[in-house]
Motif scaffolding. Structure first.
Motif, mmCIF file in Angstrom:
data_model
loop_
_atom_site.group_PDB
_atom_site.id
_atom_site.type_symbol
_atom_site.label_atom_id
_atom_site.label_comp_id
_atom_site.label_asym_id
_atom_site.label_seq_id
_atom_site.Cartn_x
_atom_site.Cartn_y
_atom_site.Cartn_z
ATOM 1 N N PRO A 211 0.816 -1.704 -0.032
ATOM 2 C CA PRO A 211 0.023 -0.563 0.128
ATOM 3 C C PRO A 211 0.708 1.544 -0.058
ATOM 4 O O PRO A 211 0.724 2.547 -0.305
ATOM 5 C CB PRO A 211 -0.814 -0.016 1.279
ATOM 6 N N ILE A 212 1.867 1.465 0.332
ATOM 7 C CA ILE A 212 2.675 2.287 0.356
ATOM 8 C C ILE A 212 3.419 2.834 -0.773
ATOM 9 O O ILE A 212 3.328 4.060 -1.174
ATOM 10 C CB ILE A 212 4.256 1.569 1.102
ATOM 11 N N PHE A 213 3.331 1.705 -1.949
ATOM 12 C CA PHE A 213 3.605 2.123 -3.021
ATOM 13 C C PHE A 213 2.137 2.257 -4.103
ATOM 14 O O PHE A 213 2.436 2.294 -5.282
ATOM 15 C CB PHE A 213 4.601 1.096 -4.193
ATOM 16 N N ARG A 214 0.997 2.587 -3.245
ATOM 17 C CA ARG A 214 -0.168 2.078 -4.330
ATOM 18 C C ARG A 214 -0.350 0.582 -5.213
ATOM 19 O O ARG A 214 -0.515 0.786 -5.955
ATOM 20 C CB ARG A 214 -0.553 3.175 -5.338
ATOM 21 N N ILE A 215 0.263 -0.663 -4.349
ATOM 22 C CA ILE A 215 0.454 -1.332 -4.743
ATOM 23 C C ILE A 215 -0.911 -2.440 -4.573
ATOM 24 O O ILE A 215 -0.317 -2.921 -2.777
ATOM 25 C CB ILE A 215 1.928 -2.179 -4.956
ATOM 26 N N ALA A 216 -1.785 -3.715 -5.020
ATOM 27 C CA ALA A 216 -2.371 -4.130 -3.937
ATOM 28 C C ALA A 216 -1.905 -5.808 -4.122
ATOM 29 O O ALA A 216 -2.582 -6.048 -2.753
ATOM 30 C CB ALA A 216 -3.721 -4.209 -3.930
ATOM 31 N N SER A 217 -1.121 -6.110 -4.359
ATOM 32 C CA SER A 217 -0.763 -7.970 -3.998
ATOM 33 C C SER A 217 0.682 -8.153 -4.108
ATOM 34 O O SER A 217 1.181 -7.025 -4.678
ATOM 35 C CB SER A 217 -1.485 -8.087 -5.748
ATOM 36 N N VAL A 218 1.151 -9.136 -3.999
ATOM 37 C CA VAL A 218 2.687 -9.556 -4.260
ATOM 38 C C VAL A 218 3.041 -10.309 -5.545
ATOM 39 O O VAL A 218 4.362 -9.191 -6.146
ATOM 40 C CB VAL A 218 2.978 -10.412 -3.075
ATOM 41 N N ASP A 219 1.756 -9.878 -6.294
ATOM 42 C CA ASP A 219 2.525 -10.180 -7.370
ATOM 43 C C ASP A 219 3.311 -9.100 -8.596
ATOM 44 O O ASP A 219 3.623 -9.094 -9.751
ATOM 45 C CB ASP A 219 1.410 -10.984 -8.276
ATOM 46 N N ALA A 220 2.348 -8.198 -8.067
ATOM 47 C CA ALA A 220 2.341 -6.582 -8.486
ATOM 48 C C ALA A 220 3.265 -6.264 -8.486
ATOM 49 O O ALA A 220 4.295 -5.004 -8.923
ATOM 50 C CB ALA A 220 0.874 -5.337 -7.809
ATOM 51 N N ILE A 221 4.010 -6.329 -6.785
ATOM 52 C CA ILE A 221 5.010 -5.802 -6.375
ATOM 53 C C ILE A 221 6.278 -6.136 -6.571
ATOM 54 O O ILE A 221 7.348 -5.902 -6.716
ATOM 55 C CB ILE A 221 5.308 -5.523 -5.056
ATOM 56 N N ARG A 222 6.252 -7.579 -7.409
ATOM 57 C CA ARG A 222 7.585 -8.811 -7.443
ATOM 58 C C ARG A 222 8.288 -7.514 -8.553
ATOM 59 O O ARG A 222 9.676 -7.554 -7.913
ATOM 60 C CB ARG A 222 7.099 -9.858 -7.761
ATOM 61 N N PRO A 223 8.061 -7.468 -9.388
ATOM 62 C CA PRO A 223 9.146 -6.612 -10.349
ATOM 63 C C PRO A 223 9.932 -5.296 -9.299
ATOM 64 O O PRO A 223 11.192 -5.312 -9.720
ATOM 65 C CB PRO A 223 8.492 -6.074 -11.066
ATOM 66 N N GLN A 224 9.524 -4.503 -8.923
ATOM 67 C CA GLN A 224 10.030 -3.439 -8.187
ATOM 68 C C GLN A 224 11.051 -3.343 -7.134
ATOM 69 O O GLN A 224 11.993 -3.866 -6.693
ATOM 70 C CB GLN A 224 8.938 -2.844 -7.625
ATOM 71 N N ALA A 225 10.397 -5.266 -6.569
ATOM 72 C CA ALA A 225 11.725 -5.873 -5.475
ATOM 73 C C ALA A 225 12.276 -6.308 -6.003
ATOM 74 O O ALA A 225 13.458 -6.358 -5.432
ATOM 75 C CB ALA A 225 10.543 -6.612 -4.278
ATOM 76 N N GLU A 226 12.507 -6.829 -7.142
ATOM 77 C CA GLU A 226 13.829 -7.467 -7.488
ATOM 78 C C GLU A 226 14.752 -6.224 -7.826
ATOM 79 O O GLU A 226 15.488 -6.708 -8.013
ATOM 80 C CB GLU A 226 12.690 -8.336 -8.797
ATOM 81 N N ALA A 227 13.976 -5.677 -8.936
ATOM 82 C CA ALA A 227 15.082 -4.195 -9.022
ATOM 83 C C ALA A 227 15.933 -3.640 -8.137
ATOM 84 O O ALA A 227 16.927 -3.456 -7.896
ATOM 85 C CB ALA A 227 14.171 -2.790 -9.993
ATOM 86 N N MET A 228 14.491 -3.455 -7.101
ATOM 87 C CA MET A 228 15.241 -2.979 -5.665
ATOM 88 C C MET A 228 16.524 -4.245 -4.799
ATOM 89 O O MET A 228 17.317 -3.525 -5.033
ATOM 90 C CB MET A 228 14.344 -2.051 -4.622
#
Length: 314
Positions: A163-180
């Protein structure tokens, strides 16, 4: 503010195997293990034991050593037996944490530790206090092993970072997590103590702590942490969502969260925490004013007073 802010910063015995490192002790071992002042060596973490009384486990956050609890340990020294955890790689050699997942194996081994060092000795389930990533780990103990948590106190952490990134699910945040995580993994560890100068109010560390001493310490801890362990733990944190499991927590749950209007409007912070913990409606939310993510460094008086109140609350 939450454990989401840290992404902005960019062996008991070798014969033991599996994710848990703490085998069930014999009666003699149970009577003599973990004496006051001992340093217990696990595969994924170490524990420094201090004091006597009821068991209180303190888990630091991402890239933080157990030193983050120095002032807290002094404040709570009369309140119980402190188990000061340090994830390997955050202030010492990375050990098994250098490869593969960090968070889930750490939680599994911590559960084993609680069983063998506390429950097997006939002691009540401990109070578990966790900051940031450590707060998420505390929630995982409470949801996956509810019988092992006597009380949970989460410090500035959410059950899902999305929710901090306005992202609702694990699948949606995964690319950003991988990049960071990739960017963090590519950093080079630096241990030159001559760099221990104030990084400035507008530095990344300054976003995490309001005081000169706090942001200087945070910058040093981050610099000295092993980048591979930090990167993997960051990724694990970002792709973990325990919101659907919060109802499984049986222990009293308190969340202490930071409030600094210069970082996020107060109303937004309040609404965020209320929404993210709604699946455990008995959660007590306690706001610590005029503080950033490292509440224990920015507002130690408020923080320790709030902890002491929660330790006596049923």
């Amino acid at each position: 503010m939450g454990h989401f802010i840290f992404p902005m910063l960019l062996l008991f015995s070798t014969a033991l195997s599996g994710t848990g490192a703490f085998a069930a002790p014999s009666a003699e071992q149970a009577a003599n293990s973990a004496p006051n002042g001992a340093l217990i060596e696990g595969q994924r973490f170490t524990v420094e034991v201090q004091g006597a009384g009821r068991d209180i486990i303190l888990i630091p956050g991402l890239a933080s050593p157990r030193d983050v609890w120095d002032g807290t340990g002094d404040a709570l020294k009369e309140d119980g037996k402190l188990h000061l955890v340090q994830i390997r790689g955050f202030g010492d050699a990375p050990g098994m944490n250098v490869d593969g997942p960090v968070l889930a194996p750490f939680v599994s081994e911590l559960a084993d530790y609680i069983r063998t060092e506390i429950i097997a000795k006939g002691r009540p389930a401990p109070v578990i206090i966790g900051h940031s990533l450590g707060g998420l780990a505390a929630l995982m103990i409470g949801t996956e092993h509810p019988e092992l948590a006597g009380k949970l106190i989460v410090v500035d952490a959410l059950p899902f970072i999305g929710p901090i990134f306005r992202i609702a699910s694990v699948d949606a945040i995964r690319p950003q997590a991988e990049a960071m995580a990739a960017a963090t993994r590519a950093t080079v560890p630096q241990s030159d103590e001559t760099q221990d100068a104030d990084p400035g109010a507008f530095s990344q560390a300054g976003f995490l702590s309001k005081s000169v001493s706090g942001r200087t310490q945070v910058a040093r801890w981050t610099r000295l942490a092993h980048p591979h362990v930090t990167a993997q733990a960051l990724y694990d944190d970002m792709v973990t969502d325990v919101r659907p499991e919060l109802s499984k927590i049986k222990a009293p749950l308190t969340v202490l969260y930071a409030d600094d209007a210069s970082v996020m409007p107060t109303g937004m912070v309040d609404a965020l925490y209320a929404a993210e913990y709604k699946n455990n409606p008995s959660t007590k939310l306690v706001k610590i004013s005029d503080s950033r993510h490292f509440i224990m460094l920015d507002q130690p008086g408020q923080f320790h007073a709030a902890l002491k109140l929660e330790l006596v609350r049923n």
